[in-house]
Design an enzyme around this catalytic site. Sequence first.
Site, PDB file in Angstrom:
ATOM      1  N   ASP A 159       4.622  19.961   7.982  1.00 46.89           N
ATOM      2  CA  ASP A 159       5.563  21.088   7.940  1.00 46.89           C
ATOM      3  C   ASP A 159       6.854  20.727   7.197  1.00 46.89           C
ATOM      4  OD1 ASP A 159       5.746  19.380  10.289  1.00 46.89           O
ATOM      5  OD2 ASP A 159       7.453  20.589  10.867  1.00 46.89           O
ATOM      6  N   LEU A 160       7.321  19.498   7.351  1.00 48.16           N
ATOM      7  CA  LEU A 160       8.574  19.111   6.673  1.00 48.16           C
ATOM      8  C   LEU A 160       8.382  19.101   5.155  1.00 48.16           C
ATOM      9  CD1 LEU A 160       9.746  16.190   8.996  1.00 48.16           C
ATOM     10  CD2 LEU A 160      10.304  18.614   9.147  1.00 48.16           C
TER      11      LEU A 160
ATOM     12  N   ASP B 168       4.409   0.367  11.978  1.00 50.98           N
ATOM     13  CA  ASP B 168       3.190  -0.229  11.400  1.00 50.98           C
ATOM     14  C   ASP B 168       3.012  -1.681  11.811  1.00 50.98           C
ATOM     15  OD1 ASP B 168       3.329   1.593   8.227  1.00 50.98           O
ATOM     16  OD2 ASP B 168       2.798   2.180  10.273  1.00 50.98           O
TER      17      ASP B 168
ATOM     18  N   LYS C  69       0.844  -1.200   0.000  1.00 48.57           N
ATOM     19  CA  LYS C  69       0.000   0.000   0.000  1.00 48.57           C
ATOM     20  C   LYS C  69       0.877   1.247   0.000  1.00 48.57           C
ATOM     21  CE  LYS C  69      -1.714   1.590   4.031  1.00 48.57           C
ATOM     22  NZ  LYS C  69      -1.403   2.981   4.357  1.00 48.57           N
ATOM     23  N   ASN C  70       1.900   1.247   0.881  1.00 48.55           N
ATOM     24  CA  ASN C  70       2.679   2.473   1.085  1.00 48.55           C
ATOM     25  C   ASN C  70       3.720   2.720   0.003  1.00 48.55           C
ATOM     26  OD1 ASN C  70       1.101   2.974   3.261  1.00 48.55           O
ATOM     27  ND2 ASN C  70       2.607   2.360   4.787  1.00 48.55           N
TER      28      ASN C  70
ATOM     29  N   ARG D 166      -8.792  -0.469   4.314  1.00 54.28           N
ATOM     30  CA  ARG D 166      -7.862   0.498   3.732  1.00 54.28           C
ATOM     31  C   ARG D 166      -6.536  -0.140   3.366  1.00 54.28           C
ATOM     32  NH1 ARG D 166      -6.141   4.687   7.366  1.00 54.28           N
ATOM     33  NH2 ARG D 166      -4.888   5.104   5.527  1.00 54.28           N
TER      34      ARG D 166
ATOM     35  N   ILE E 158       7.553   6.816  17.022  1.00 54.29           N
ATOM     36  CA  ILE E 158       7.230   7.537  15.790  1.00 54.29           C
ATOM     37  C   ILE E 158       5.980   8.396  15.930  1.00 54.29           C
ATOM     38  CG2 ILE E 158       6.786   7.306  13.304  1.00 54.29           C
ATOM     39  CD1 ILE E 158       9.548   6.245  14.046  1.00 54.29           C
TER      40      ILE E 158
ATOM     41  N   ARG F  61      -0.183  14.334  12.671  1.00 51.83           N
ATOM     42  CA  ARG F  61       0.344  14.119  11.319  1.00 51.83           C
ATOM     43  C   ARG F  61       0.611  15.437  10.574  1.00 51.83           C
ATOM     44  NH1 ARG F  61      -1.119   8.835   9.940  1.00 51.83           N
ATOM     45  NH2 ARG F  61       0.586   8.898   8.422  1.00 51.83           N
ATOM     46  N   PRO F  62       1.436  16.328  11.137  1.00 51.65           N
ATOM     47  CA  PRO F  62       1.719  17.602  10.453  1.00 51.65           C
ATOM     48  C   PRO F  62       2.436  17.377   9.120  1.00 51.65           C
ATOM     49  CG  PRO F  62       3.248  17.264  12.259  1.00 51.65           C
ATOM     50  CD  PRO F  62       2.230  16.158  12.355  1.00 51.65           C
TER      51      PRO F  62
ATOM     52  N   ARG G 251      -4.766  10.775   3.693  1.00 59.73           N
ATOM     53  CA  ARG G 251      -3.776  11.810   3.954  1.00 59.73           C
ATOM     54  C   ARG G 251      -2.667  11.870   2.906  1.00 59.73           C
ATOM     55  NH1 ARG G 251      -0.660  11.716   6.797  1.00 59.73           N
ATOM     56  NH2 ARG G 251      -0.532  13.851   7.508  1.00 59.73           N
TER      57      ARG G 251
ATOM     58  N   CYS H  22      -5.198  12.172  12.160  1.00 58.70           N
ATOM     59  CA  CYS H  22      -5.903  10.890  12.158  1.00 58.70           C
ATOM     60  C   CYS H  22      -5.792  10.323  13.571  1.00 58.70           C
ATOM     61  CB  CYS H  22      -5.311   9.945  11.116  1.00 58.70           C
ATOM     62  SG  CYS H  22      -3.720   9.294  11.600  1.00 58.70           S
TER      63      CYS H  22
HETATM   64  C1  EPZ Z   1       4.242   6.842   6.347  1.00 56.38           C
HETATM   65  O1  EPZ Z   1       3.492   7.883   6.942  1.00 56.38           O
HETATM   66  C2  EPZ Z   1       3.303   5.643   6.247  1.00 56.38           C
HETATM   67  N1  EPZ Z   1       2.164   5.989   5.422  1.00 56.38           N
HETATM   68  C3  EPZ Z   1       2.835   5.247   7.639  1.00 56.38           C
HETATM   69  O2  EPZ Z   1       2.023   4.085   7.494  1.00 56.38           O
HETATM   70  C4  EPZ Z   1       4.059   4.910   8.485  1.00 56.38           C
HETATM   71  O3  EPZ Z   1       3.640   4.576   9.788  1.00 56.38           O
HETATM   72  C5  EPZ Z   1       4.994   6.123   8.524  1.00 56.38           C
HETATM   73  O4  EPZ Z   1       5.364   6.487   7.170  1.00 56.38           O
HETATM   74  C6  EPZ Z   1       6.257   5.870   9.326  1.00 56.38           C
HETATM   75  O5  EPZ Z   1       6.923   4.796   8.827  1.00 56.38           O
HETATM   76  C7  EPZ Z   1       2.278   5.966   4.060  1.00 56.38           C
HETATM   77  O6  EPZ Z   1       3.331   5.674   3.523  1.00 56.38           O
HETATM   78  C8  EPZ Z   1       1.034   6.293   3.263  1.00 56.38           C
HETATM   79  P1  EPZ Z   1       6.358  10.126   8.537  1.00 56.38           P
HETATM   80  P2  EPZ Z   1       4.093   9.389   6.962  1.00 56.38           P
HETATM   81  O7  EPZ Z   1       6.337  11.386   7.765  1.00 56.38           O
HETATM   82  O8  EPZ Z   1       4.910   9.603   5.762  1.00 56.38           O
HETATM   83  C9  EPZ Z   1       6.267  13.468  11.897  1.00 56.38           C
HETATM   84  C10 EPZ Z   1       0.107   2.782   7.748  1.00 56.38           C
HETATM   85  O9  EPZ Z   1      -0.404   2.228   8.741  1.00 56.38           O
HETATM   86  N2  EPZ Z   1       6.176  14.435  10.798  1.00 56.38           N
HETATM   87  O10 EPZ Z   1       7.514   9.189   8.375  1.00 56.38           O
HETATM   88  O11 EPZ Z   1       2.968  10.312   7.250  1.00 56.38           O
HETATM   89  C11 EPZ Z   1       5.035  12.574  12.019  1.00 56.38           C
HETATM   90  O12 EPZ Z   1       4.025  13.212  12.781  1.00 56.38           O
HETATM   91  C12 EPZ Z   1       0.629   4.184   7.856  1.00 56.38           C
HETATM   92  O13 EPZ Z   1       0.242   2.232   6.619  1.00 56.38           O
HETATM   93  C13 EPZ Z   1       6.289  15.787  11.089  1.00 56.38           C
HETATM   94  O14 EPZ Z   1       6.446  16.186  12.245  1.00 56.38           O
HETATM   95  O15 EPZ Z   1       5.025   9.300   8.255  1.00 56.38           O
HETATM   96  C14 EPZ Z   1       5.591  11.362  12.698  1.00 56.38           C
HETATM   97  O16 EPZ Z   1       5.660  11.606  14.097  1.00 56.38           O
HETATM   98  C15 EPZ Z   1       0.411   4.781   9.233  1.00 56.38           C
HETATM   99  N3  EPZ Z   1       6.203  16.687  10.080  1.00 56.38           N
HETATM  100  C16 EPZ Z   1       7.009  11.250  12.144  1.00 56.38           C
HETATM  101  O17 EPZ Z   1       7.315  12.545  11.612  1.00 56.38           O
HETATM  102  C17 EPZ Z   1       6.020  16.291   8.773  1.00 56.38           C
HETATM  103  O18 EPZ Z   1       5.972  17.161   7.883  1.00 56.38           O
HETATM  104  C18 EPZ Z   1       7.173  10.223  11.029  1.00 56.38           C
HETATM  105  O19 EPZ Z   1       6.147  10.487  10.080  1.00 56.38           O
HETATM  106  C19 EPZ Z   1       5.908  14.911   8.504  1.00 56.38           C
HETATM  107  C20 EPZ Z   1       5.997  13.997   9.523  1.00 56.38           C
END
Ligand code: EPZ
Length: 422
Positions: free
Chosen positions: A126-127, A308, A22-23, A400, A330, A123-124, A94, A118
């Site tokens: 900002d990055l 996950d 999926k991801n 999903r 995370i 889930r900001p 998202r 969610c």
């Molecule tokens: C991806 O989410 C996956 N989703 C998530 O899988 C997975 O848990 C996550 O990566 C971590 O491995 C998809 O690929 C669609 P991150 P993502 O940006 O990209 C913070 C599932 O169950 N952050 O790596 O949204 C964030 O809040 C889902 O399949 C910021 O602060 O995750 C988190 O604490 C759930 N600012 C950390 O970073 C930002 O701009 C890691 O998030 C972006 C993220």
Amino acid sequence: MDKILITGGNQLNGRIKISGAKNSALKLMVASLLTDEDLVLTNLPALHDVYTLLGVLEGLGVDCNFEKDQQKLTLNAGSVTDTKAPYDLVRKMRASILVLGPLLAKHGHADVSLPGGCAIGTRPVDLHLNGLKQLGAEIVLEEGYVKAKAPNGLKGANILFPKVSVGATEHLMMAACLAEGVTVLSNAAREPEIVDLGNCLNTMGAEISGLGTNTITIKGKKKLGGANHHVLADRIETGTYAIAVGMTGGKVVLEDTNIELINSLVEPLARAGVDVIGEGNTITVTRTSEKLHGVDIMTEPYPGFPTDLQAQIMAMLTICDGAGMITETIFENRFMHVPELCRMGANISVHGSSALVRGVPELKGAEVMATDLRASVAMILAGLVAKGTTTMSRIYHLDRGYDNIVDKLNACGADLERVSDS
Ligand code: EPZ
């Protein structure tokens, strides 16, 4: 609203075909926006999130042809004119925010709704937005939308992520493909899905190096072409079924996957008493000891233990001999499955970002609720070993991210039934 009834007590024996990730699939679909030519994706999982993103892409004018029986999706964004992704579609999934960078890179402007948070966290993004600004984008936030412009195109930049982010790494890697000059992403995420996306982009004519490391270099191109790409196996689905066999006992061969994808799970499972042997594109999982033993787990960015799989391994710990400590590093709210597992007799106490799981001799079936995607599958795993029947509601969460889970488990001896609640 459908429900799933799980009657516990059966071992799992047989074979399970793992679907495409999926991801990875979702980001590969977004990559179609970077070219006017056909992007053909095979091994695409027929998941609810895939259909939701198809709605977003079709709304932008992308021509989408999903041949579900062949798991093949052909995308062509050559006639995209609308660069606005509306709230009512983005809020459903998202990852839709990732269309922002490619639209901006190819068309010079885009209006994309900010995704909501969610269940597992705020889930900001900002990055994502700060990175696009470093590539030269002019961004304003208005009425819940990200309104972005790059009238003179994007320019390569050196971007250092203050924290590892899968989505931000993928987002900026795609946008940088059409930026002028070289972009270096430092402290980049290393997930296999990022490597899969980067390999596809390179097939489309991009020039990306460092995939799978924490420094990814992208040499911008004027345009990208089409490609045929086979979606990577889903490592989270793979790990979920490996944990399921560990819990129920039995022996299952997981097909069309690879043990390298679940390296961080193999060792804790071995310590718990579960054998995981890889051979080519199969993994054989066997419960080796009479009782499972508790293990301690800390979630980390890849190649660490995946967040996950946190809910799933917690379900396993609830029936282990002894205790196990789970620390979630995370997401800030990813223990929603704890109260539901406790309804089934689990003994779990949460202290901040850690949960202490003390094994109990037996779980008992109960009425439970799915709260998010991975929590929902954790309840399925708990139901597989519980005494009696577990009834799970709100299973749209499950749909999903798990393709055909009822049939896949029942083919190995489980007793699951999907019932309509209407
Ligand atoms: C991806 O989410 C996956 N989703 C998530 O899988 C997975 O848990 C996550 O990566 C971590 O491995 C998809 O690929 C669609 P991150 P993502 O940006 O990209 C913070 C599932 O169950 N952050 O790596 O949204 C964030 O809040 C889902 O399949 C910021 O602060 O995750 C988190 O604490 C759930 N600012 C950390 O970073 C930002 O701009 C890691 O998030 C972006 C993220």
